[in-house]
Design a protein around this motif. Structure first.
Motif, PDB file in Angstrom:
ATOM      1  N   LYS A  83      -8.414  -2.919   5.004  1.00 51.16           N
ATOM      2  CA  LYS A  83      -7.033  -2.629   4.599  1.00 51.16           C
ATOM      3  C   LYS A  83      -6.950  -2.418   3.087  1.00 51.16           C
ATOM      4  O   LYS A  83      -6.243  -1.518   2.621  1.00 51.16           O
ATOM      5  CB  LYS A  83      -6.094  -3.766   5.019  1.00 51.16           C
ATOM      6  CG  LYS A  83      -5.819  -3.825   6.505  1.00 51.16           C
ATOM      7  CD  LYS A  83      -4.897  -4.999   6.793  1.00 51.16           C
ATOM      8  CE  LYS A  83      -4.594  -5.132   8.265  1.00 51.16           C
ATOM      9  NZ  LYS A  83      -3.703  -6.284   8.525  1.00 51.16           N
ATOM     10  N   LEU A  84      -7.662  -3.250   2.324  1.00 51.51           N
ATOM     11  CA  LEU A  84      -7.643  -3.110   0.869  1.00 51.51           C
ATOM     12  C   LEU A  84      -8.257  -1.770   0.459  1.00 51.51           C
ATOM     13  O   LEU A  84      -7.752  -1.102  -0.441  1.00 51.51           O
ATOM     14  CB  LEU A  84      -8.380  -4.261   0.191  1.00 51.51           C
ATOM     15  CG  LEU A  84      -8.326  -4.232  -1.340  1.00 51.51           C
ATOM     16  CD1 LEU A  84      -6.891  -4.459  -1.836  1.00 51.51           C
ATOM     17  CD2 LEU A  84      -9.262  -5.262  -1.939  1.00 51.51           C
ATOM     18  N   GLU A  85      -9.305  -1.373   1.136  1.00 53.10           N
ATOM     19  CA  GLU A  85      -9.939  -0.083   0.839  1.00 53.10           C
ATOM     20  C   GLU A  85      -8.964   1.070   1.106  1.00 53.10           C
ATOM     21  O   GLU A  85      -8.858   2.007   0.304  1.00 53.10           O
ATOM     22  CB  GLU A  85     -11.211   0.088   1.669  1.00 53.10           C
ATOM     23  CG  GLU A  85     -12.029   1.296   1.278  1.00 53.10           C
ATOM     24  CD  GLU A  85     -13.348   1.366   2.029  1.00 53.10           C
ATOM     25  OE1 GLU A  85     -13.742   2.492   2.374  1.00 53.10           O
ATOM     26  OE2 GLU A  85     -13.969   0.309   2.264  1.00 53.10           O
ATOM     27  N   GLU A  86      -8.234   0.997   2.224  1.00 50.96           N
ATOM     28  CA  GLU A  86      -7.221   2.013   2.525  1.00 50.96           C
ATOM     29  C   GLU A  86      -6.137   2.031   1.460  1.00 50.96           C
ATOM     30  O   GLU A  86      -5.710   3.096   1.002  1.00 50.96           O
ATOM     31  CB  GLU A  86      -6.558   1.732   3.882  1.00 50.96           C
ATOM     32  CG  GLU A  86      -7.328   2.195   5.078  1.00 50.96           C
ATOM     33  CD  GLU A  86      -6.520   1.962   6.344  1.00 50.96           C
ATOM     34  OE1 GLU A  86      -5.400   2.512   6.452  1.00 50.96           O
ATOM     35  OE2 GLU A  86      -7.000   1.215   7.212  1.00 50.96           O
ATOM     36  N   GLU A  89      -7.497   3.690  -1.667  1.00 48.89           N
ATOM     37  CA  GLU A  89      -7.642   5.143  -1.519  1.00 48.89           C
ATOM     38  C   GLU A  89      -6.286   5.844  -1.440  1.00 48.89           C
ATOM     39  O   GLU A  89      -6.119   6.933  -1.992  1.00 48.89           O
ATOM     40  CB  GLU A  89      -8.473   5.475  -0.282  1.00 48.89           C
ATOM     41  CG  GLU A  89      -9.933   5.110  -0.443  1.00 48.89           C
ATOM     42  CD  GLU A  89     -10.734   5.315   0.831  1.00 48.89           C
ATOM     43  OE1 GLU A  89     -10.215   5.912   1.798  1.00 48.89           O
ATOM     44  OE2 GLU A  89     -11.897   4.874   0.865  1.00 48.89           O
ATOM     45  N   ASN A  90      -5.330   5.242  -0.750  1.00 48.20           N
ATOM     46  CA  ASN A  90      -4.043   5.905  -0.526  1.00 48.20           C
ATOM     47  C   ASN A  90      -3.043   5.739  -1.663  1.00 48.20           C
ATOM     48  O   ASN A  90      -2.097   6.524  -1.761  1.00 48.20           O
ATOM     49  CB  ASN A  90      -3.413   5.419   0.783  1.00 48.20           C
ATOM     50  CG  ASN A  90      -4.218   5.862   1.984  1.00 48.20           C
ATOM     51  OD1 ASN A  90      -4.861   6.902   1.969  1.00 48.20           O
ATOM     52  ND2 ASN A  90      -4.198   5.057   3.019  1.00 48.20           N
ATOM     53  N   TRP A  91      -3.236   4.713  -2.508  1.00 45.12           N
ATOM     54  CA  TRP A  91      -2.253   4.517  -3.573  1.00 45.12           C
ATOM     55  C   TRP A  91      -2.843   4.013  -4.886  1.00 45.12           C
ATOM     56  O   TRP A  91      -2.621   4.608  -5.934  1.00 45.12           O
ATOM     57  CB  TRP A  91      -1.150   3.546  -3.112  1.00 45.12           C
ATOM     58  CG  TRP A  91      -0.059   3.414  -4.127  1.00 45.12           C
ATOM     59  CD1 TRP A  91       0.918   4.332  -4.392  1.00 45.12           C
ATOM     60  CD2 TRP A  91       0.134   2.337  -5.056  1.00 45.12           C
ATOM     61  NE1 TRP A  91       1.717   3.879  -5.425  1.00 45.12           N
ATOM     62  CE2 TRP A  91       1.268   2.654  -5.841  1.00 45.12           C
ATOM     63  CE3 TRP A  91      -0.515   1.134  -5.280  1.00 45.12           C
ATOM     64  CZ2 TRP A  91       1.743   1.821  -6.842  1.00 45.12           C
ATOM     65  CZ3 TRP A  91      -0.051   0.294  -6.277  1.00 45.12           C
ATOM     66  CH2 TRP A  91       1.068   0.642  -7.048  1.00 45.12           C
ATOM     67  N   TRP A  92      -3.586   2.927  -4.862  1.00 45.91           N
ATOM     68  CA  TRP A  92      -3.956   2.239  -6.098  1.00 45.91           C
ATOM     69  C   TRP A  92      -4.835   3.063  -7.022  1.00 45.91           C
ATOM     70  O   TRP A  92      -4.649   3.040  -8.240  1.00 45.91           O
ATOM     71  CB  TRP A  92      -4.594   0.888  -5.782  1.00 45.91           C
ATOM     72  CG  TRP A  92      -5.020   0.121  -7.012  1.00 45.91           C
ATOM     73  CD1 TRP A  92      -6.265  -0.357  -7.279  1.00 45.91           C
ATOM     74  CD2 TRP A  92      -4.206  -0.266  -8.129  1.00 45.91           C
ATOM     75  NE1 TRP A  92      -6.275  -1.008  -8.488  1.00 45.91           N
ATOM     76  CE2 TRP A  92      -5.020  -0.958  -9.031  1.00 45.91           C
ATOM     77  CE3 TRP A  92      -2.872  -0.073  -8.467  1.00 45.91           C
ATOM     78  CZ2 TRP A  92      -4.553  -1.478 -10.232  1.00 45.91           C
ATOM     79  CZ3 TRP A  92      -2.408  -0.584  -9.667  1.00 45.91           C
ATOM     80  CH2 TRP A  92      -3.247  -1.273 -10.532  1.00 45.91           C
ATOM     81  N   ILE A  93      -5.778   3.816  -6.516  1.00 46.23           N
ATOM     82  CA  ILE A  93      -6.664   4.590  -7.398  1.00 46.23           C
ATOM     83  C   ILE A  93      -5.844   5.519  -8.290  1.00 46.23           C
ATOM     84  O   ILE A  93      -6.049   5.566  -9.505  1.00 46.23           O
ATOM     85  CB  ILE A  93      -7.725   5.362  -6.587  1.00 46.23           C
ATOM     86  CG1 ILE A  93      -8.731   4.364  -5.982  1.00 46.23           C
ATOM     87  CG2 ILE A  93      -8.445   6.385  -7.461  1.00 46.23           C
ATOM     88  CD1 ILE A  93      -9.705   4.976  -4.990  1.00 46.23           C
TER      89      ILE A  93
END
Length: 110
Positions: A83-86, A89-93
């Motif tokens: 979930k953290l990886e998603e 990738e979807n927002w934090w980066i």
């Protein structure tokens, strides 16, 4: 600042509140990111406890950063990491551009 601070306190367990507030006054560009982070985190971690804490490097008190911790269930570490990886990738980066030096978002386990 007080209205925003109250909102942050509504969303997060804030440790060392005085230090966090001082840091946010000096880095006000983080406030909107922290508020948006709450909405984004809830897409992946709908009920987990969220903590905001100021970390000071023990070797250099000049080096500080906010740490936003998502407390995940230790029985589902793999699921939480996925979930953290998603989330990354979807927002934090993208969202972390320009603020990552002052804000870290990570998992913690109780």
């Amino acid at each position: 600042m007080l209205a925003q601070s109250k909102t942050i306190n509504d969303f997060y367990i804030v440790e060392n509140t005085v230090d966090v507030n001082r840091f946010l006054q000096n880095n006000s560009n983080l406030i909107d990111v922290i508020l948006e982070a709450h909405l984004q985190i809830r897409k992946y971690f709908p009920t987990e406890k969220l903590r905001l804490k100021l970390f000071t490097d023990p070797e250099s008190s000049q080096w500080e950063k906010l740490v936003l911790s998502v407390f995940a269930n230790p029985e589902s570490v793999d699921e939480a990491l996925n979930k953290l990886e998603e989330f990354d990738e979807n927002w934090w980066i993208d969202a972390s551009s320009g603020v990552a030096v002052n804000l870290c978002i990570h998992l913690d386990f109780e």
